[in-house]
Enzyme design. Structure first.
Site, PDB file in Angstrom:
ATOM      1  N   THR A 213      52.940  34.593  65.051  1.00  0.00           N
ATOM      2  CA  THR A 213      53.057  35.581  63.970  1.00  0.00           C
ATOM      3  C   THR A 213      53.301  36.986  64.530  1.00  0.00           C
ATOM      4  O   THR A 213      54.250  37.678  64.128  1.00  0.00           O
ATOM      5  CB  THR A 213      51.741  35.578  63.154  1.00  0.00           C
ATOM      6  OG1 THR A 213      51.497  34.243  62.729  1.00  0.00           O
ATOM      7  CG2 THR A 213      51.837  36.481  61.946  1.00  0.00           C
TER       8      THR A 213
ATOM      9  N   ARG B   8      57.530  27.097  71.786  1.00  0.00           N
ATOM     10  CA  ARG B   8      58.602  26.671  70.886  1.00  0.00           C
ATOM     11  C   ARG B   8      59.245  27.897  70.263  1.00  0.00           C
ATOM     12  O   ARG B   8      58.658  28.989  70.272  1.00  0.00           O
ATOM     13  CB  ARG B   8      58.084  25.715  69.804  1.00  0.00           C
ATOM     14  CG  ARG B   8      57.008  26.281  68.907  1.00  0.00           C
ATOM     15  CD  ARG B   8      56.405  25.194  68.027  1.00  0.00           C
ATOM     16  NE  ARG B   8      55.485  24.366  68.782  1.00  0.00           N
ATOM     17  CZ  ARG B   8      54.191  24.667  68.977  1.00  0.00           C
ATOM     18  NH1 ARG B   8      53.682  25.782  68.471  1.00  0.00           N
ATOM     19  NH2 ARG B   8      53.404  23.889  69.670  1.00  0.00           N
TER      20      ARG B   8
ATOM     21  N   GLY C 283      44.360  45.943  63.749  1.00  0.00           N
ATOM     22  CA  GLY C 283      45.802  45.723  63.522  1.00  0.00           C
ATOM     23  C   GLY C 283      46.618  46.986  63.597  1.00  0.00           C
ATOM     24  O   GLY C 283      46.762  47.596  64.657  1.00  0.00           O
TER      25      GLY C 283
ATOM     26  N   GLU D 117      40.917  33.822  61.976  1.00  0.00           N
ATOM     27  CA  GLU D 117      41.088  33.407  63.362  1.00  0.00           C
ATOM     28  C   GLU D 117      41.302  31.897  63.417  1.00  0.00           C
ATOM     29  O   GLU D 117      40.932  31.173  62.481  1.00  0.00           O
ATOM     30  CB  GLU D 117      39.839  33.758  64.174  1.00  0.00           C
ATOM     31  CG  GLU D 117      39.575  35.241  64.299  1.00  0.00           C
ATOM     32  CD  GLU D 117      40.705  35.969  64.996  1.00  0.00           C
ATOM     33  OE1 GLU D 117      40.969  35.706  66.171  1.00  0.00           O
ATOM     34  OE2 GLU D 117      41.358  36.812  64.345  1.00  0.00           O
TER      35      GLU D 117
ATOM     36  N   ASP E 234      34.507  38.099  65.900  1.00  0.00           N
ATOM     37  CA  ASP E 234      35.754  38.881  65.937  1.00  0.00           C
ATOM     38  C   ASP E 234      35.443  40.381  65.799  1.00  0.00           C
ATOM     39  O   ASP E 234      35.946  41.199  66.563  1.00  0.00           O
ATOM     40  CB  ASP E 234      36.664  38.409  64.788  1.00  0.00           C
ATOM     41  CG  ASP E 234      37.933  39.216  64.670  1.00  0.00           C
ATOM     42  OD1 ASP E 234      38.833  39.003  65.499  1.00  0.00           O
ATOM     43  OD2 ASP E 234      38.028  40.070  63.766  1.00  0.00           O
TER      44      ASP E 234
ATOM     45  N   LYS F 109      35.856  43.592  68.596  1.00  0.00           N
ATOM     46  CA  LYS F 109      36.523  44.870  68.293  1.00  0.00           C
ATOM     47  C   LYS F 109      35.554  46.040  68.469  1.00  0.00           C
ATOM     48  O   LYS F 109      35.925  47.093  69.005  1.00  0.00           O
ATOM     49  CB  LYS F 109      37.076  44.831  66.861  1.00  0.00           C
ATOM     50  CG  LYS F 109      38.194  43.803  66.686  1.00  0.00           C
ATOM     51  CD  LYS F 109      38.496  43.565  65.211  1.00  0.00           C
ATOM     52  CE  LYS F 109      39.586  42.524  65.011  1.00  0.00           C
ATOM     53  NZ  LYS F 109      39.695  42.060  63.628  1.00  0.00           N
TER      54      LYS F 109
ATOM     55  N   GLY G  35      48.178  40.697  60.268  1.00  0.00           N
ATOM     56  CA  GLY G  35      49.509  40.446  59.707  1.00  0.00           C
ATOM     57  C   GLY G  35      50.585  40.744  60.737  1.00  0.00           C
ATOM     58  O   GLY G  35      50.372  41.530  61.675  1.00  0.00           O
TER      59      GLY G  35
HETATM   60  N1  HSE Z   1      40.878  37.416  61.876  1.00  0.00           N
HETATM   61  C1  HSE Z   1      41.096  38.819  61.976  1.00  0.00           C
HETATM   62  C2  HSE Z   1      40.731  39.451  60.637  1.00  0.00           C
HETATM   63  C3  HSE Z   1      42.547  39.092  62.329  1.00  0.00           C
HETATM   64  O1  HSE Z   1      40.527  38.741  59.656  1.00  0.00           O
HETATM   65  O2  HSE Z   1      40.616  40.662  60.582  1.00  0.00           O
HETATM   66  C4  HSE Z   1      42.778  40.420  62.951  1.00  0.00           C
HETATM   67  O3  HSE Z   1      42.064  40.624  64.114  1.00  0.00           O
END
Ligand code: HSE
Length: 435
Positions: free
Chosen positions: A13, A46, A133, A189, A200, A204, A301
């Site tokens: 992605t 791929r 992000g 994730e 997660d 961060k 995203g």
């Molecule tokens: N799984 C994470 C979220 C993706 O939902 O924020 C971005 O790090």
């Protein structure tokens, strides 16, 4: 003029988003860098139909080929995970390449090792996309707010968790149902327990706290509590007290050490963070010079994350000819000037609490509960008891004044041992986010 040669490992992605943004905005990006950016090599198991590669791009099925390719100046690591990604990044560094990565787990868990290796080879590692992000939070902290002593920061840094809490509150939807939708939307994730158990967000937070306070990365010291135990009863009760439950990453400089914690938190409904809904992320930072600031945007995203990846490529592309010691340090502070401030134990944290318990509805129970609280120095700010009809169980919900976590732990252990208490007591920390 020589182009900046970029190799991308991973074409999922974010990889395809990165290719598309680099292609679509190529002219403008070249004007910003001072020379064109050229994708020379893609490593991917791929092809990805979401992006088209030109005939001049070499494609390898083995991502390590990219890390060794002499025709690559900057390796962009987008394969995810930690073991292969660590090996890949170290290989690239040892081959003299600068690295851009969106991998929060890699940086949070292996960043100290990676930066030491990169420093010894005179190359740079940039990781803006690893946190929130598309929100340029690391550059904001490391550059835009670099004049400040950071007092504290608090952020919604996991979109999946925020989406689940928003849907539970607004639509009364069940936890599992919302999580499934977040997975279908591509936000969760690969292992969704990373989202709902706070791992997660803890990855961060460890990164943001290092850049805010100049401390080494210490992921294992982040207190982490997820949202999987939250119930609609607590979401509704919090609203009745004028609060909203958000899953926050919080880092504070208390003067005695640094707090790093991820947990569900009651925040007043009127603070801006309380209105951040759905999969959006937002981080509030309080600096001594600037005061409170708020950064808001998409935390995941394809193109929002690519926005941060490409910004890092641009930054490194601009700096390719500068000596690496003259560029912004990896964690915003120079490696030899890192702070030794300790990360505080959770037991030492002081805050207010929301506490909810189910008890047998009989005389003396509330007296026992308040006696234990008082013996532990805990003062009640507000209390509500609900007695459902046709039931011998009452629900006691209360808000406390500020108290040390250690005292609250002791009080809850004693209350849990009362015969009248029917099931697990829920406690949620409260932050007013006053600047
Ligand atoms: N799984 C994470 C979220 C993706 O939902 O924020 C971005 O790090």
């Amino acid at each position: 003029m020589n182009s900046v040669k970029v190799g991308i490992a991973g074409l999922g992605t974010v990889g395809s988003g990165t290719v598309n943004v680099l292609k679509r905005n190529a002219d403008e990006i070249a004007r910003r860098v001072g020379r064109p950016i050229q994708i020379t090599h893609i490593g991917a198991r791929r092809d990805n139909p979401a992006c088209e590669l030109g005939d001049d791009v070499r494609v390898s099925r083995d991502v390590f080929e990219v890390a060794r390719d002499p025709d690559v100046d900057i390796l962009v690591e987008l394969i995810g995970g930690t073991d292969d990604a660590r090996e890949l990044v170290l290989t690239a560094i040892r081959n003299g390449k600068h690295v851009v990565t969106a991998n929060k787990a890699l940086i949070a868990e292996h960043g100290n090792e990676i930066f030491t290796e990169a420093h010894s080879r005179g190359v740079d590692v940039a990781f803006e996309a690893a946190v929130a992000g598309g929100i340029p939070i690391l550059k904001s902290l490391g550059e835009g707010l670099a004049a400040n002593h950071i007092n504290w920061l608090a952020g919604i840094i996991n979109g999946t968790g925020n989406f689940i809490l928003t849907e539970m509150r607004d639509k009364g939807r069940a936890f599992d149902d919302v999580l499934k939708e977040a997975q279908e939307l591509g936000y969760a994730e690969a292992d969704p327990t990373f989202d709902v158990e706070g791992i997660d967000a803890a990855h961060k937070l460890a990164i943001i706290a290092s850049i805010a306070f100049g401390i080494p990365l210490q992921f294992s010291r982040v207190f982490t509590e997820g949202i999987s135990q939250l119930t609609t009863e607590d979401v509704v009760a919090a609203e009745q007290f004028g609060y909203r439950i958000k899953h926050l990453g919080i880092a504070k400089d208390t003067g005695k050490g640094i707090e790093m914690r991820v947990h569900p938190t009651l925040i007043p409904q009127e603070v801006l963070l309380a209105s951040v809904n759905g999969v959006m992320n937002a981080i509030m930072i309080d600096g001594d010079a600037v005061g409170p600031t708020l950064f808001y945007g998409a935390g995941a995203g394809a193109e929002p994350t690519a926005s941060a990846v490409v910004a890092d490529i641009i930054e490194l592309g601009r700096a390719l000819t500068a000596d690496h010691d003259e560029r912004v340090p990896y964690l915003g502070f120079h490696a030899e000037s890192m702070s030794e401030a300790p990360v505080l134990a959770m037991e030492d944290v002081v805050c207010s609490f929301y506490v909810r318990m189910h008890v047998y509805d009989k005389p003396g129970v509330l007296a026992d509960v308040t006696r234990i609280l008082s013996e532990n120095g805990i003062s009640i700010e507000a209390l509500q008891q609900k007695d459902p009809e046709d039931s011998d169980t009452a629900s006691i919900v209360m808000m406390t004044h500020r108290v040390q976590e250690k005292n609250m732990n002791r009080a809850l252990t004693e209350i849990s041992a009362l015969d009248a208490v029917r099931d697990n007591i829920v406690r949620i920390r409260v932050e007013t986010l006053d600047a």
